[in-house]
Design a protein around this motif. Structure first.
Motif, short mmCIF file in Angstrom:
data_model
loop_
_atom_site.label_atom_id
_atom_site.label_comp_id
_atom_site.label_asym_id
_atom_site.label_seq_id
_atom_site.Cartn_x
_atom_site.Cartn_y
_atom_site.Cartn_z
N MET A 1 2.42 -6.46 -4.58
CA MET A 1 3.88 -6.62 -4.59
C MET A 1 4.49 -6.50 -3.20
O MET A 1 5.53 -7.09 -2.91
N VAL A 2 3.86 -5.67 -2.37
CA VAL A 2 4.41 -5.44 -1.03
C VAL A 2 3.61 -6.13 0.06
O VAL A 2 3.79 -5.86 1.24
N THR A 3 2.72 -7.04 -0.33
CA THR A 3 1.89 -7.74 0.65
C THR A 3 2.18 -9.24 0.60
O THR A 3 1.63 -9.98 -0.23
N THR B 1 3.54 -8.36 7.49
CA THR B 1 3.12 -7.14 8.19
C THR B 1 2.10 -6.34 7.37
O THR B 1 1.13 -5.81 7.92
N SER B 2 2.32 -6.26 6.06
CA SER B 2 1.39 -5.50 5.21
C SER B 2 0.01 -6.14 5.22
O SER B 2 -1.01 -5.44 5.24
N ALA B 3 -0.01 -7.47 5.19
CA ALA B 3 -1.30 -8.18 5.20
C ALA B 3 -2.08 -7.87 6.47
O ALA B 3 -3.29 -7.61 6.41
N ASP B 4 -1.40 -7.86 7.61
CA ASP B 4 -2.08 -7.54 8.87
C ASP B 4 -2.57 -6.09 8.88
O ASP B 4 -3.69 -5.80 9.31
N ALA B 5 -1.71 -5.18 8.40
CA ALA B 5 -2.08 -3.76 8.39
C ALA B 5 -3.26 -3.51 7.46
O ALA B 5 -4.21 -2.79 7.81
N PRO C 1 -2.97 -0.25 -9.46
CA PRO C 1 -2.54 -0.09 -8.06
C PRO C 1 -2.74 -1.33 -7.21
O PRO C 1 -1.95 -1.58 -6.28
N ALA C 2 -3.77 -2.11 -7.51
CA ALA C 2 -3.98 -3.34 -6.74
C ALA C 2 -2.80 -4.30 -6.91
O ALA C 2 -2.39 -4.99 -5.95
N GLU C 3 -2.23 -4.35 -8.11
CA GLU C 3 -1.06 -5.20 -8.34
C GLU C 3 0.16 -4.67 -7.59
O GLU C 3 0.95 -5.44 -7.06
N MET C 4 0.31 -3.34 -7.58
CA MET C 4 1.43 -2.76 -6.82
C MET C 4 1.28 -3.06 -5.33
O MET C 4 2.27 -3.35 -4.65
N ARG C 5 0.05 -3.00 -4.85
CA ARG C 5 -0.19 -3.32 -3.44
C ARG C 5 0.18 -4.77 -3.16
O ARG C 5 0.79 -5.09 -2.12
#
Length: 289
Positions: free
Chosen positions: A235-237, A242-246, A229-233
């Protein structure tokens, strides 16, 4: 793989006709693993029996003891607080060669064995999505459960969705904290995301559609992926995105720690409820629940 013929011509008796019993009955019939005449349900609420009989064509009775005597598999599907009365109704009336399968939350095998006066027991921990055939059920069996009966248990719980067998009953308390209570964590996350979307300006209906599909799609993506799951996360960061800030705000708010504490609290409560169920099962019986 589940043996699709494990339940062929088997008589199932459901003690309790609530939502989970309904889900199991509906799943078994929709998969054509049993015909309605092979299923009996008992309950003190006549309207529930009328509803199940009308929709599924199964046999029903208000007499728990009569249902228990008929079943090659007796499914305990009642609330923990009514178990003393149910035990008074069915104790000593279950066929010696029958299997007892319990979906009663927090009730230990020893409590079930003492109350039913029977040792061939499968204890399960299903969850709420089982009501739509997408459940996760963890189960374990006593040494007295035969190999054919294990296949019967596997086929029954598979009617609720996915299933996982464990050798040690203690894993059921752990499963309660993860998969059993897990839908509550997901629903809370959904609620928070919907409220946030409404705060941004979406209508509540549109916000709900966005959130439900995002979670559904993410779950399907994770199911089909072979990566952590960390790798999937990742992928979208995107860096600086925006994902990095969230995610920074979630980590700053100790998101992982809060989840871990919640799971540990649920586990400890499950263990405590097991102890309470043992006392409840030993309470003076009141027949007729």
């Amino acid at each position: 793989m589940t043996n699709t013929h494990a339940l062929e011509n088997l008589q199932l008796a459901f003690i309790g006709a609530g939502a989970m019993a309904e889900a199991m009955i509906g799943g078994l019939l929709s998969r054509h693993q049993l015909s309605p005449e092979h299923i009996t349900a008992s309950d003190k609420h006549g309207e529930r029996l009328d509803d199940l009989r009308g929709r599924f064509g199964i046999r029903t009775t208000p007499d728990n003891g009569a249902a228990a005597r008929e079943g090659a598999v007796v499914v305990l599907a009642v609330k923990p607080q009514v178990l003393p009365a149910v035990f008074a109704d069915v104790g000593g009336k279950i066929r010696p060669d029958a299997l007892v399968l319990s979906i009663v939350a927090g009730t230990t095998i020893e409590s079930i064995a003492a109350g039913t006066r029977h040792r061939a027991i499968v204890r399960t921990m299903p969850n709420t999505p089982a009501q739509v055939g997408e459940g996760m059920t963890v189960w374990t069996a006593t040494a007295e459960v035969s190999a054919p009966q294990r296949e019967q248990a596997r086929a029954i719980v598979a009617a609720l969705g996915h299933q996982l067998h464990v050798d040690d009953e203690h894993f059921l308390d752990m499963a309660t904290a993860i998969s059993g209570t897990g839908p509550a964590y997901v629903f809370l996350l959904m609620e928070a995301l919907i409220d946030a979307a409404v705060h941004l300006g979406f209508s509540r209906a549109d916000a709900r559609e966005l959130v439900v599909q995002t979670i559904r799609g993410s779950a399907h993506f994770a199911e089909r992926s072979t990566v952590h799951p960390a790798e999937m996360r990742n992928m979208v960061t995107s860096p600086g995105g925006t994902s990095a800030d969230a995610l920074y705000q979630l980590e700053k708010g100790a998101f992982r720690t809060v989840i871990s504490k919640a799971v540990l609290a649920a586990y400890r409560r499950s263990v405590e409820l097991g102890r309470l169920s043992a006392k409840l099962a030993a309470a003076p019986p009141q027949p007729g629940a």
